[in-house]
Design an enzyme around this catalytic site. Structure first.
Site, PDB file in Angstrom:
ATOM      1  N   GLU A 107       0.840  -1.198   0.000  1.00 23.37           N
ATOM      2  CA  GLU A 107       0.000   0.000   0.000  1.00 23.37           C
ATOM      3  C   GLU A 107       0.878   1.252   0.000  1.00 23.37           C
ATOM      4  O   GLU A 107       1.927   1.265   0.632  1.00 23.37           O
ATOM      5  CB  GLU A 107      -0.881  -0.036   1.260  1.00 23.37           C
ATOM      6  CG  GLU A 107      -1.890   1.071   1.367  1.00 23.37           C
ATOM      7  CD  GLU A 107      -2.848   0.888   2.560  1.00 23.37           C
ATOM      8  OE1 GLU A 107      -3.355  -0.231   2.790  1.00 23.37           O
ATOM      9  OE2 GLU A 107      -3.073   1.888   3.254  1.00 23.37           O
ATOM     10  N   ASP A 109       0.304   5.359   0.619  1.00 27.10           N
ATOM     11  CA  ASP A 109      -0.763   6.231   1.128  1.00 27.10           C
ATOM     12  C   ASP A 109      -0.473   7.707   1.165  1.00 27.10           C
ATOM     13  O   ASP A 109       0.593   8.116   1.626  1.00 27.10           O
ATOM     14  CB  ASP A 109      -0.996   5.932   2.627  1.00 27.10           C
ATOM     15  CG  ASP A 109      -1.549   4.566   2.879  1.00 27.10           C
ATOM     16  OD1 ASP A 109      -2.262   4.056   2.036  1.00 27.10           O
ATOM     17  OD2 ASP A 109      -1.257   4.024   3.972  1.00 27.10           O
ATOM     18  N   GLU A 111      -2.775  10.525   3.205  1.00 25.30           N
ATOM     19  CA  GLU A 111      -3.957  10.751   4.030  1.00 25.30           C
ATOM     20  C   GLU A 111      -3.901  12.190   4.538  1.00 25.30           C
ATOM     21  O   GLU A 111      -2.836  12.660   4.933  1.00 25.30           O
ATOM     22  CB  GLU A 111      -4.002   9.804   5.222  1.00 25.30           C
ATOM     23  CG  GLU A 111      -4.126   8.348   4.814  1.00 25.30           C
ATOM     24  CD  GLU A 111      -4.434   7.431   6.000  1.00 25.30           C
ATOM     25  OE1 GLU A 111      -5.255   6.524   5.844  1.00 25.30           O
ATOM     26  OE2 GLU A 111      -3.849   7.645   7.083  1.00 25.30           O
TER      27      GLU A 111
END
Ligand SMILES: *[C@@H]1O[C@H](CO)[C@@H](O)[C@H](O)[C@H]1NC(C)=O
Length: 292
Positions: A107, A109, A111
């Protein structure tokens, strides 16, 4: 498709034919949310506007919302234009990330942790490889991310992962597979985005709660550009990566930061980075992770 699936394990000649059919193509997908994405949760809180050119997510006290790409990709450059929840966004988290399927997943990311009116968002980045994350780096921004669209980019190739904002690299995660640091190289990923309530941890460590009187909270996605190796079945990405890598749309395939880019990135990090797992001795009393 029936032909392909019934002949998977046949003679070498057919296998060769199948591999040729399954070469991963380099694709460019741009600016049509209708064509390249679909809503995954939140029902009508996911709104596609302007004939697919824009998408908005909303969050209220019942639920947030999210969408994902229809395709999976194995390496690529992914640019997303986002305008974050304005005013009091405390407790909300807006995301844009890539992730593979399954338990031991990879993953990458971005955010965006909201804040009360006038206080800055925190940009949280992380990389998971083979199920292991714990590689957080967080930043403040040098602009207000709620008044205009800004471009958040992930460049993912076999050499490194580069996080950038409006073309400015803020983080690099190198492939250190040779010294045993897992790096995402084999699992195709989808693109995901979401807006959800995380007021148990997001803003000032969970001390500031979401103010539901201000709901619905809205984040806008104002276009994207994906130039990537599109994955189909169980195949290798080598051909996509090696095919005529000269044009502008192929640059990401071999992109690494030049020394001048690194200098500039380090300058941005000195100014805007607010957390780095690689300097958190309290968290890793037995020594910092090898990837640092
Ligand atoms: C919110 O603002 C406060 C005060 O400026 C800051 O300490 C905090 O890091 C900001 N961001 C989040 C997500 O709490």
């Amino acid at each position: 498709m029936a032909f392909l699936s019934t002949n998977c394990n046949s003679t070498p000649l057919i296998t060769v034919t199948l591999i040729m059919l399954w070469l991963i193509p380099l694709v460019t997908h741009a600016d049509n949310f209708k064509k390249n994405f679909h809503a995954t949760w939140g029902h009508d809180r996911v709104k596609i506007l302007d004939d697919g050119k824009q998408l908005t997510l909303s969050l209220d006290k019942y639920t947030g919302s999210g969408f994902e790409s229809k395709s999976r990709y194995l390496f690529g450059r992914f640019d997303m234009k986002i305008k974050l929840v304005p005013r009091n966004s405390a407790g909300t988290v807006t995301t844009f990330f890539l992730a593979s399927n399954g338990p031991i997943h990879d993953e990458i990311d971005f955010e965006f942790l909201g804040n009360v009116t006038g206080e800055p968002y925190t940009i949280h980045t992380n990389v998971y490889s083979q199920g292991k994350g714990n590689r957080e780096q967080q930043f403040k921004l040098w602009f207000d991310p709620t008044t205009d669209f800004h471009t958040y980019s992930i460049t993912w190739n076999p050499h490194n992962i580069i996080f950038s904002i409006d073309g400015q690299a803020i983080r690099e995660f190198k492939n250190r597979g040779s010294i045993g640091v897992p790096y995402p190289v084999s699992k195709p990923m989808k693109i995901y985005a979401s807006l959800w309530n995380a007021d148990d941890w997001a803003t000032m460590g969970g001390r500031v709660k979401t103010n539901w009187k201000q709901a619905p909270f809205i984040a806008s996605y104002g276009g994207f550009r994906i130039t990537a190796c599109k994955w189909a079945h169980s195949t290798r990405s080598t051909n996509c990566l090696n095919s005529n890598s000269n044009g502008e749309k192929d640059q990401w395939k071999k992109q690494i930061l030049k020394s001048s880019d690194i200098k500039r990135m380090k300058m941005m990090q000195r100014k805007y980075m607010v957390y780095n797992y690689c300097t958190d001795n309290n968290r890793f009393p037995k020594g910092l992770p090898v990837d640092c």
